[in-house]
Structure formats: structure tokens, C-alpha cells
Design an enzyme around this catalytic site. Structure first.
Site, PDB file in Angstrom:
ATOM      1  N   PHE A  13      44.371  41.232  37.277  1.00 45.12           N
ATOM      2  CA  PHE A  13      42.965  40.059  37.349  1.00 45.12           C
ATOM      3  C   PHE A  13      43.501  38.934  37.627  1.00 45.12           C
ATOM      4  O   PHE A  13      44.068  38.215  37.321  1.00 45.12           O
ATOM      5  CB  PHE A  13      42.222  40.223  36.143  1.00 45.12           C
ATOM      6  CG  PHE A  13      41.319  39.433  35.492  1.00 45.12           C
ATOM      7  CD1 PHE A  13      39.558  40.878  35.513  1.00 45.12           C
ATOM      8  CD2 PHE A  13      41.493  38.755  34.985  1.00 45.12           C
ATOM      9  CE1 PHE A  13      38.507  40.608  35.660  1.00 45.12           C
ATOM     10  CE2 PHE A  13      39.848  37.530  35.536  1.00 45.12           C
ATOM     11  CZ  PHE A  13      38.437  38.869  35.712  1.00 45.12           C
ATOM     12  N   GLU A  84      32.132  37.737  33.307  1.00 46.74           N
ATOM     13  CA  GLU A  84      33.076  36.499  33.720  1.00 46.74           C
ATOM     14  C   GLU A  84      33.015  35.109  33.789  1.00 46.74           C
ATOM     15  O   GLU A  84      32.654  34.271  34.409  1.00 46.74           O
ATOM     16  CB  GLU A  84      33.364  37.526  34.925  1.00 46.74           C
ATOM     17  CG  GLU A  84      34.166  38.902  35.234  1.00 46.74           C
ATOM     18  CD  GLU A  84      33.532  39.566  35.308  1.00 46.74           C
ATOM     19  OE1 GLU A  84      31.898  39.563  35.053  1.00 46.74           O
ATOM     20  OE2 GLU A  84      33.348  40.708  35.549  1.00 46.74           O
ATOM     21  N   SER A  85      33.243  34.589  32.255  1.00 45.78           N
ATOM     22  CA  SER A  85      33.562  33.267  32.289  1.00 45.78           C
ATOM     23  C   SER A  85      32.234  32.574  31.471  1.00 45.78           C
ATOM     24  O   SER A  85      31.912  33.285  30.951  1.00 45.78           O
ATOM     25  CB  SER A  85      34.065  32.157  33.244  1.00 45.78           C
ATOM     26  OG  SER A  85      35.801  33.448  33.866  1.00 45.78           O
ATOM     27  N   CYS A  99      35.152  33.945  37.084  1.00 45.33           N
ATOM     28  CA  CYS A  99      36.787  34.440  37.384  1.00 45.33           C
ATOM     29  C   CYS A  99      36.086  36.092  38.709  1.00 45.33           C
ATOM     30  O   CYS A  99      35.544  36.339  38.355  1.00 45.33           O
ATOM     31  CB  CYS A  99      37.438  34.192  36.124  1.00 45.33           C
ATOM     32  SG  CYS A  99      36.784  35.936  34.403  1.00 45.33           S
ATOM     33  N   PHE A 298      37.593  40.485  24.976  1.00 40.63           N
ATOM     34  CA  PHE A 298      37.704  42.035  25.962  1.00 40.63           C
ATOM     35  C   PHE A 298      38.530  43.044  25.387  1.00 40.63           C
ATOM     36  O   PHE A 298      39.530  43.086  24.592  1.00 40.63           O
ATOM     37  CB  PHE A 298      37.532  41.194  27.275  1.00 40.63           C
ATOM     38  CG  PHE A 298      36.445  40.377  27.542  1.00 40.63           C
ATOM     39  CD1 PHE A 298      35.662  41.348  28.086  1.00 40.63           C
ATOM     40  CD2 PHE A 298      36.889  39.539  27.211  1.00 40.63           C
ATOM     41  CE1 PHE A 298      34.303  40.024  28.498  1.00 40.63           C
ATOM     42  CE2 PHE A 298      35.785  37.753  27.988  1.00 40.63           C
ATOM     43  CZ  PHE A 298      34.635  38.919  28.419  1.00 40.63           C
ATOM     44  N   SER A 304      36.952  35.105  25.953  1.00 38.10           N
ATOM     45  CA  SER A 304      36.338  34.132  26.258  1.00 38.10           C
ATOM     46  C   SER A 304      35.524  33.125  25.325  1.00 38.10           C
ATOM     47  O   SER A 304      35.356  33.625  23.891  1.00 38.10           O
ATOM     48  CB  SER A 304      35.373  34.154  27.224  1.00 38.10           C
ATOM     49  OG  SER A 304      35.607  34.595  28.453  1.00 38.10           O
ATOM     50  N   HIS A 330      39.441  30.183  29.030  1.00 41.83           N
ATOM     51  CA  HIS A 330      39.515  31.619  29.248  1.00 41.83           C
ATOM     52  C   HIS A 330      40.756  32.359  29.085  1.00 41.83           C
ATOM     53  O   HIS A 330      41.311  31.994  29.882  1.00 41.83           O
ATOM     54  CB  HIS A 330      38.691  31.958  30.120  1.00 41.83           C
ATOM     55  CG  HIS A 330      37.118  31.170  30.551  1.00 41.83           C
ATOM     56  ND1 HIS A 330      36.149  32.265  30.103  1.00 41.83           N
ATOM     57  CD2 HIS A 330      35.940  30.670  31.038  1.00 41.83           C
ATOM     58  CE1 HIS A 330      34.825  31.471  29.612  1.00 41.83           C
ATOM     59  NE2 HIS A 330      35.002  30.415  30.125  1.00 41.83           N
ATOM     60  N   GLU A 334      47.551  39.194  30.415  1.00 42.29           N
ATOM     61  CA  GLU A 334      48.779  40.144  30.779  1.00 42.29           C
ATOM     62  C   GLU A 334      50.028  39.628  31.642  1.00 42.29           C
ATOM     63  O   GLU A 334      49.776  38.610  32.130  1.00 42.29           O
ATOM     64  CB  GLU A 334      47.782  40.743  32.268  1.00 42.29           C
ATOM     65  CG  GLU A 334      47.046  42.413  31.810  1.00 42.29           C
ATOM     66  CD  GLU A 334      45.810  41.292  32.018  1.00 42.29           C
ATOM     67  OE1 GLU A 334      44.895  42.745  32.137  1.00 42.29           O
ATOM     68  OE2 GLU A 334      45.092  40.231  31.926  1.00 42.29           O
TER      69      GLU A 334
END
Length: 459
Positions: A13, A84-85, A99, A298, A304, A330, A334
Site C-alpha cells: 500500500f 484514504e486520508s 494516499c 482500519f 487515521s 496517517h 506493514e
């Protein structure tokens, strides 16, 4: 608990965000429907771009390929937490930070149309687009696959843009596209000079004012005591600090993996994220009495948050006098592509106050953020406006960007003199600086620096 050995089926990601900031006027007071100071505006106090409904923004965000998870409505702006952000809307300005493989720039034409139709803004005052170098550029779509394509896309929309690459082309670097102020409205000129966006308290006054706001009202002071006067010759009209972190430590990554499958509603993810924010110290970055935090965890991993910061007690009372800002965080945890970002637009003091109820100085804020994630590499940028690049605001003989560079270095390469620093496990002194660059743009100065962990054998 860590799920590092279970990467998502779709592959890596892209954590580094695309940051788009569009100003349609120099300040909220310049909006066509701006109310007079001290008077309520239309639509429950909202005017300018804040009048635009959530449904209209959702339609624009569908083009960008992201969704709204939640929203916090502040005194001067609205903060949307996205899949996404983040997305921040002020009367005269919006900030869209996305992102992954989102199509940030493809939303610009629709944004311009919305501004014309809903807020009576016929043109753009200034535009800024920036991002860190992508980890996986080959996974991007549209113009975002290549910096030159992004430049071409923006050049086709704006005739007065300029693009820059800051830092090592074959290492950590930062990309910036900006336009000069429009020369057909708001007194802008083609030479890049920028009128102050909103009179704000100089950084050295902020801590004292927020401290006074937190304390009880003095017996000899009226409840409606007027705001502290502002030195109009010492204005920081636009201030944005970004801390972009990669190679997060195992301890920094572990809290951002979910232990249980998600519930049926977003409420649980939000509640879990707020609890996590308190547990790992995000709640302590700024004083709690000025902070409204919205957060989301998430599944199976990621985090976030948006925070609205009422750093002046009279926020929202005068469109020409900004007193509310934001920060946003954010996290992509991983191991192979770990990344965390922090961004804030509250002008920070240059000197610490040692008071828990004060806005932190720049050095203290950097340490608080970095101590949460313990990254292997850090990129810092401070983008600050000035009335004239030949007459930059100075602090004890230093330009604003040199003061910032000194704070960057002191925060990360010097051991704290205090017992334990910001905490027993403070990261102060663990890093070495690998890059330092100062830029002067039209009406703006930039301090850019990169750091990496010292090796065990480093001095």
C-alpha cells in the site's frame, strides 16, 4: 500483536500522500458572503466553501476514488476523515490529502466547478500540490504515475505554475507545484507576492494566549475581555509543518494492527481508534482543552486521525483573524512499506514554555511525534509564508526557516538535557541529518531536512 507475516492480498500500500491545497481568496474575510466580525453568518454561521453540502463533496471524492468516513465541524473549518486520508474545508480554502492509488488531481476540475457554483469563486487565488517520492510509482494511475505528467496536468489548468524537486532525486525527496497569486482578484500580482491570509498571533505569543485560555478567569478581568492585540508587522499568515516517516520501528508499528475483525458499524472502529490515540500518546501532542480529535482504525491494519485545534480563544469570531487549525496523522504499519505522516498548520512557538496547557514549540512537537513511531528515516518540511522574501520575519537574527532548521536538528540529533527528555524512551539524539535545504519561493519560504537513525558505530 503483529500481522506482519500476513500482507494484504493486493500487495503493498502506498502510504505517502498527495497533498492538494487550493486557496480561492487570501482569507475567509475575502469571501463574497463573509459576515462582518462578531455577526453570525448565513447557514448557521457557515459561508464560502463551508456552505457546500456533504453530498456534493462526496460526488467530487468519487472521482478521486475515496469515501468520507466521518466529519467534525469546527469554528472555522470542517475536517472530513476519508477512507484514504483527509479533507479540510475552510470558507476560502480546501486541503485534500489522499494516499494509496487515489486520483487526487482528477478532482481539481470538479472542485473548481463547485467553487464557482456554490461559493461564487470565479477563479483560484493560489494552488499548492506536493508529495513525497512514491514507494511504488508503478502502481499509480493517471497523471500520478510520473511527476512530469502531474506537472503537465496542472499546467493545462493553471498558466502561472512552477514545479520543484527538493532533495536527492535518487533518495528521499519532496515534490512541489505552486501557482503565483491570481493577478485579477484580491490584489494579487504576477510577481508572486502574497497578501497575508489572516492576522495571527506571532509564534512567541501563542503559548501565553492558550495558557490564559486554559486557566480560570481572573477576578479582576471581565468575562468578555477583548482578545490580545496582534502586531500587524509580525504576521505568520500560513504555516504548515509535515513530518513524513518511513521504516517505522516494530514497537511503533505494532499498535496499528487490529486484534479483532471489524464490527458491523464504523462506530467501533472510531471508538477503538480514540482509545488507541490515548494509549500511545497522540492525545498528548497538543493540549486536550484545545483539541477535538476524530480517529479511525482500519482492519486488518492502519490508522487515521484528524484534530481541530482551537489555538485562539476567539476562534470563529472574526473572518480576518484565524484562530483554529488542524493536525492530521496517517499510518501504514506493514513492515515492508511502513509509513506515518503528521501535518499541522498551527503556527508553533520557537521556545518551550514547560507548561502542559501550552501549544508545544516546534522542537517539542517533533519529539512527541517521532517518539510515537520511532522511524528509521524522517523527512521534515516547514512551509511558511512571508510578506516579502527580501524582508523575511526574523527571530533573534535568524530567518524563520533557519530557526526551523535549528529546531529540527536539536529535536533529533541532540540529547535532551531534561531527565528523560519527552519520556524515558525519547528518541532525541538518535538521528543524524542527511540533508538540509532552504528554498525561497514567491511569498513563501521552505525548510526541508532529512534524518536517519544512527548506526550503532556512529559517533
Amino acid at each position: 500483536m503483529s500481522n506482519d507475516d500476513q500482507p494484504p492480498a493486493n500487495g503493498p500500500f502506498e502510504g505517502p500522500e498527495k497533498l492538494l491545497e487550493i486557496w480561492f481568496a487570501p482569507s475567509a474575510a475575502d469571501c463574497p458572503d463573509a459576515p462582518a466580525p462578531g455577526t453570525p453568518g448565513p447557514d448557521g454561521g457557515k459561508f464560502g466553501l463551508r456552505k457546500v453540502s456533504r453530498a456534493v463533496w462526496e460526488e467530487m471524492l468519487d472521482i478521486v476514488k475515496c469515501k468520507i468516513l466521518s466529519v467534525v465541524e469546527g469554528m472555522e473549518m470542517d475536517a472530513y476523515l476519508l477512507s484514504e486520508s483527509s479533507f479540510f474545508v475552510s470558507p476560502h480554502r480546501l486541503i485534500l490529502k489522499t494516499c494509496g492509488t487515489t486520483l487526487n488531481l482528477l478532482g481539481v476540475p470538479r472542485i473548481l466547478q463547485i467553487a464557482r457554483e456554490h461559493a461564487d469563486f470565479p477563479s483560484v487565488y493560489r494552488l499548492f500540490y506536493s508529495r513525497k517520492a512514491f514507494m511504488f510509482p508503478e502502481r499509480q494511475h493517471g497523471p500520478h504515475r510520473d511527476w512530469r505528467a502531474e506537472i503537465e496536468f496542472l499546467d493545462n489548468l493553471f498558466p502561472n505554475g512552477a514545479a520543484y524537486t527538493v532533495g536527492k532525486v535518487n533518495g528521499d525527496h519532496w515534490l512541489l507545484y505552486l501557482t503565483a497569486p491570481s493577478d485579477n482578484s484580491f490584489g494579487g500580482s504576477s510577481n508572486g507576492s502574497t497578501a497575508p491570509s489572516s492576522p495571527q498571533v506571532p509564534p512567541h505569543d501563542i503559548a501565553a494566549e492558550t495558557e490564559a485560555d486554559a486557566s480560570e478567569v481572573r477576578a479582576d478581568s471581565p468575562v468578555d475581555e477583548p482578545p490580545v492585540s496582534v502586531d500587524e508587522d509580525n504576521i505568520a499568515s500560513d504555516y504548515t509543518i509535515e513530518i513524513l516517516m518511513t521504516h517505522l520501528s516494530p514497537q511503533g508499528r505494532a499498535p496499528f494492527f487490529s486484534k479483532d475483525p471489524p464490527a458491523e458499524t464504523h462506530d467501533t472502529s472510531g471508538a477503538d481508534a480514540l482509545a488507541l490515540s490515548s494509549e500511545i500518546g497522540i492525545n498528548n501532542i497538543f493540549p486536550s482543552h484545545i483539541t477535538t480529535l476524530d480517529a479511525y482504525s482500519f482492519y486488518p491494519c492502519g490508522y487515521s486521525c484528524n484534530a481541530l485545534l482551537k489555538w485562539r480563544p476567539d476562534a470563529g469570531e472574526n473572518p480576518a483573524r484565524s484562530g483554529e487549525g488542524y493536525y492530521t496523522i496517517h499510518v501504514t504499519p506493514e513492515e515492508g512499506w511502513s509509513y506515518a505522516s503528521f501535518e499541522c498548520n498551527v503556527p508553533l512557538p520557537t521556545k518551550p514554555t514547560d507548561k502542559s496547557t501550552s501549544v508545544p514549540d516546534l522542537k517539542t512537537l517533533i519529539r512527541r511525534v517521532v517518539d510515537i513511531f520511532r522511524p528509521g528515516k524522517i523527512t521534515l518540511t516547514l512551509f511558511i509564508s512571508c510578506e516579502d522574501n527580501d524582508a523575511t520575519e526574523e527571530e533573534e537574527g535568524e530567518s524563520a526557516v533557519e530557526t526551523a532548521q535549528r529546531a529540527f536538528k536539536s529535536a533529533l540529533t541532540h540529547s535532551s538535557r531534561r531527565n528523560g527528555g519527552e519520556g524515558a524512551a525519547s528518541s532525541a539524539g538518535l538521528y543524524k541529518r542527511t540533508d538540509k535545504i532552504n528554498y525561497e519561493f514567491g511569498g513563501y519560504d521552505l525548510a526541508f531536512a532529512s534524518f536517519e537513525l544512527r548506526s550503532p558505530s556512529s559517533p
